[in-house]
Design a protein around this motif. Structure first.
Motif, short mmCIF file in Angstrom:
data_model
loop_
_atom_site.label_atom_id
_atom_site.label_comp_id
_atom_site.label_asym_id
_atom_site.label_seq_id
_atom_site.Cartn_x
_atom_site.Cartn_y
_atom_site.Cartn_z
N LEU A 6 -0.74 2.59 6.82
CA LEU A 6 -0.57 2.81 8.26
C LEU A 6 -1.48 1.88 9.07
O LEU A 6 -1.07 1.36 10.11
N ALA A 7 -2.69 1.65 8.58
CA ALA A 7 -3.61 0.75 9.28
C ALA A 7 -3.05 -0.67 9.34
O ALA A 7 -3.17 -1.36 10.36
N TYR A 49 0.83 -1.21 0.00
CA TYR A 49 0.00 0.00 0.00
C TYR A 49 0.86 1.26 0.00
O TYR A 49 0.51 2.28 -0.62
N ARG A 50 1.97 1.21 0.68
CA ARG A 50 2.86 2.37 0.69
C ARG A 50 3.41 2.64 -0.71
O ARG A 50 3.49 3.79 -1.17
N ARG A 59 -1.15 4.46 -1.06
CA ARG A 59 -2.39 4.34 -0.29
C ARG A 59 -1.98 4.42 1.19
O ARG A 59 -1.97 3.44 1.94
N TYR A 60 -1.61 5.62 1.59
CA TYR A 60 -0.89 5.81 2.85
C TYR A 60 -1.74 5.46 4.08
O TYR A 60 -1.25 4.87 5.05
N ASN A 61 -2.99 5.84 4.09
CA ASN A 61 -3.83 5.54 5.25
C ASN A 61 -4.00 4.03 5.44
O ASN A 61 -3.97 3.52 6.56
N GLN A 62 -4.21 3.34 4.31
CA GLN A 62 -4.34 1.89 4.40
C GLN A 62 -3.03 1.24 4.85
O GLN A 62 -3.02 0.26 5.60
N HIS A 82 6.32 7.88 6.45
CA HIS A 82 6.34 9.32 6.70
C HIS A 82 7.32 10.03 5.77
O HIS A 82 7.06 11.16 5.32
#
Length: 779
Positions: free
Chosen positions: A675-676, A665-666, A670-673, A705
């Protein structure tokens, strides 16, 4: 009252006339008070007088002399003295203060000093007695109760008779009955300010009748066990000396110039003495008697466990005798328990290994260890993470236990049986933890027998995570069990236990322990001609070397193990070796070779239903596809890996799969996914205290980040990850994290920090064999 009058009263009190005896028994308090007051006045009368020169003072001054070598205990000494004098009381009580102080409730009345033999209880008690003597002017009495001397303990009735005689009671007036003697003793001491030292007490029953009834006197009791059943006092348990105090004591006896000239040898001597005052005192006495000895040579003599107790003997002072007294006082069950615990040179132990060694109920083992600790044969250290009591031997006490064990204390057959049960207990615990950490493992039932405690009722079975916590608490003991099993020729059991511990060692990156247990086991298996067990060791060492970044050794061990497993048709082990080699080649940047080995591993795992291996290989394949940019294929493989792990309950493997999914995802921004996924993975890894996995997630979040342009947050996560890898000793991932930090600093325009990070990373990688130059490892 003049001195002459006092002398007349004193002579009358000590008269052998029958009528005086009768009065003495009836009004003992008055006679005792007059006797001791007369004696005190005779000693303190400065006016002279015709009768003074003809009276011999008979005040009670029985304390032994203070040792010239008393060392340490200053804070404890001051604390006890302050408690004894009480709040607001003068340092010295005058005659006019008697009535005011008699009812003072804030003053300590009984001081109990406990601790093992040779720890300095008597020396402290005597020193306290002398320091407080002026505050108890009616006399200072001393009795050795012989409760820890190896001879028959003194009966309370006999001690009371002696004390009463010292207090001026005619022997013929002393009752025969113990209770009557106790009442008379309390009457005679009711209004006196006495200091009584009761040394070497056996138990509360021996001491209780000897305590004065009034609060004007002070009793100092020394004993090996804590006399918690005595009322009206406070107990202080004495430990060994601090290191510097022990060296100081050695210098006082052997001579400070010699100690100053050889400080390292002096330090070694007191360590060999276990910082026990008696042992240090003996060592000093032996050196003092032999001025030609060097401290270095004597330290070398003390370094041998088999001769140490023999060296620590000087005249009547003998450490072995001091320990023997405590051992001989124990019942037969406790004596055997004391010995069998020495089967393992473990720093600490709980009640569970003893239960296995003795093949007894938990209640019996707990009672035995409690009694041994109460008798100062063991030290109680508190409770571990699962609430088990933790014990240890003092070093010299362990030496004594080993002497018994290697002598005639335990027959060879009985010794081997006890050792086998304890190793069986360790195997049972480690096997349960492996199943928890690596569910779906292909490991077959072991050949070495297991031992588990019978269910005794009274509560539910332990939860699975309790096993993990229990192994963490018992881990050092299990390592010792591997070594002791090897020394006893139990190679199969040692090999199985070492391999079972790998799952736990992997989660915590305990690589040094992993190596130190596996290499001796490998040598023993080869010596016994056991190729399969040798191959298991080689496989486990190959994983270790790959994790450490020592890839050349990892490849050699892996290929050797693979050849043996192939030859014997051990398919599950073959799949493990193939997957580890595939991962190794991927780290080395040899993607084509990595793909070949991973495909072979996946085929074997799927053909023979080895689900756990299948889940890990799918995850490794996905990681390889991310390296080459095939992100959709990577996600498909990760989905299969996740389903496999969820089906068998492999939560740790699932955590790593979620982390790698976050990497995809990174890469897809798809940063929020991402991190989840990282946070979910971290939650699972914390469950198993997977420290290496958590450190890897910190790196991954730092990279996230950095990709998002959040430089400060990226720096924080990278630095936290670097600190974690340094603590784990993972040089490979320290280097990779430093490389990421170098790029971050360079982007921020800090060339100096970037160069520093690159230099340190290069030095770390240079120390790892087989790591080929790569632009950077994906975090």
């Amino acid at each position: 009252m003049s001195a002459a009058a006092c002398a007349a009263v004193l002579n009358a009190v000590h008269s052998p006339q029958p009528w005086v005896i009768g009065v003495g028994a009836a009004v003992g308090t008055l006679g005792s008070a007059l006797s001791l007051r007369a004696t005190t006045m005779l000693q303190t009368d400065e006016t002279g007088g015709g009768g003074f020169d003809h009276v011999v003072p008979t005040a009670i001054r029985q304390l032994p002399s203070v040792t010239d070598y008393f060392t340490g205990r200053t804070d404890l000494f001051d604390h006890i003295r302050d408690l004894v004098l009480g709040p607001g009381l003068p340092r010295r009580w005058g005659r006019r203060a008697r009535l005011r102080s008699a009812g003072q409730s804030g003053r300590l009345r009984v001081v109990m000093l406990s601790g093992r033999g040779g720890v300095g209880k008597t020396a402290l008690a005597v020193r306290l007695g002398h320091a407080l003597s002026t505050d108890f002017p009616d006399g200072q009495m001393y009795v050795d109760l012989r409760g820890a001397s190896g001879s028959t303990p003194r009966a309370p009735a006999d001690v009371l008779a002696m004390l009463l005689r010292d207090l001026g009671v005619d022997p013929g007036a002393i009752p025969e009955d113990l209770d009557d003697r106790t009442r008379l003793f309390r009457s005679r001491t009711a209004d006196l300010r006495l200091l009584i030292v009761l040394d070497n007490a056996r138990d509360e029953a021996q001491v209780e009748p000897l305590l004065p009834g009034a609060s004007t006197s002070l009793v100092i009791v020394t004993s090996r066990p804590r006399l918690s059943g005595l009322d009206g006092g406070t107990s202080f348990e004495l430990g060994v000396l601090e290191h510097d105090q022990a060296v100081e004591l050695l210098g006082k006896i052997a001579g400070f110039p010699r100690v100053t000239a050889e400080p390292e040898a002096a330090s070694q001597i007191v360590r060999s003495c276990g910082l026990l005052p008696l042992a240090v005192r003996i060592a000093g006495a032996r050196l003092a008697a032999r001025p030609g000895w060097s401290l270095e040579n004597f330290a070398r003599r003390l370094d041998s466990q088999h001769r140490r107790l023999g060296e620590l003997r000087a005249g009547r002072l003998d450490v072995r005798t001091s320990i023997t007294v405590g051992y001989d006082a124990q019942p037969a069950f406790n004596q055997r328990a004391f010995m069998v615990l020495a089967l393992f040179n473990a720093p600490t132990f709980s009640v569970l290994p003893l239960q296995a060694a003795m093949d007894c109920t938990r209640a019996q083992a707990e009672q035995s260890m409690d009694e041994l600790a109460e008798a100062q044969m063991l030290e109680w250290l508190g409770h571990d993470a699962v609430g088990e009591s933790v014990y240890r031997y003092h070093d010299l006490v362990r030496d004594y236990a080993v002497e018994l064990l290697t002598g005639e204390g335990l027959g060879e057959e009985e010794r081997q049986a006890a050792l086998g049960r304890v190793v069986g207990y360790c195997l049972h615990l480690a096997e349960r933890v492996e199943r928890l950490v690596t569910p779906g493992s292909h490991r077959q039932s072991g050949a070495a027998p297991r031992w588990s405690a019978p269910h005794e009722g009274g509560g539910p079975d332990t939860e699975p995570l309790d096993d993990l916590q229990q192994l963490a608490a018992e881990y050092e003991f299990l390592l010792c069990a591997v070594r002791e099993a090897l020394e006893a020729g139990m190679t199969t059991a040692a090999s199985e236990l070492a391999s079972l511990l790998v799952a736990y060692q992997d989660t915590r990156a305990l690589w040094s322990d992993w190596e130190q247990t596996q290499y001796p086991v490998l040598e023993a298996c080869r010596a016994d001609g056991d190729e399969i067990e040798a191959a298991v060791c080689l496989r486990d060492l190959a994983v270790l070397r790959r994790l450490q970044g020592r890839l050349s050794e990892a490849e050699r061990f892996g290929l050797d193990a693979l050849a043996i497993f192939d030859r014997f048709g051990k398919l599950a082990d073959t799949a493990d070796c193939l997957s580890n080699l595939g991962w190794l080649y991927r780290v080395r940047g040899e993607h084509d070779l990595a793909r070949v080995y991973l495909e072979r591993a996946l085929t074997v795992a799927e053909d023979y239903g080895i689900q756990r291996t299948r889940g890990w290989v799918l995850q490794m394949r996905a990681d390889l596809e991310i390296d080459v940019g095939a992100l959709d294929l990577a996600l498909a493989l990760l989905h299969q890996s996740r389903e496999t792990f969820e089906a068998i309950g492999e939560r740790r493997g699932l955590g790593w799969t979620l982390r790698i999914t976050g990497d995809v995802y990174r890469e897809q921004e798809r940063y929020n996914q991402a991190l989840a996924q990282y946070e979910a993975a971290a939650d699972l890894m914390r469950t198993f205290d997977d420290r290496r996995g958590i450190a890897r997630i910190l790196d991954a979040i730092g990279a996230l980040h950095q990709r998002m342009g959040q430089t400060d947050d990226a720096l924080t996560y990278y630095e936290d990850s670097l600190a974690a890898f340094r603590q784990l000793g993972d040089r490979q991932w320290q280097a990779y994290t430093l490389g990421a930090l170098a790029n971050l600093h360079a982007t921020a325009g800090d060339a100096a920090k970037a160069d520093s990070c690159r230099t340190e990373a290069a030095a770390l990688l240079a120390g790892l064999s087989g790591v080929q130059a790569q632009p950077a490892r994906r975090l």
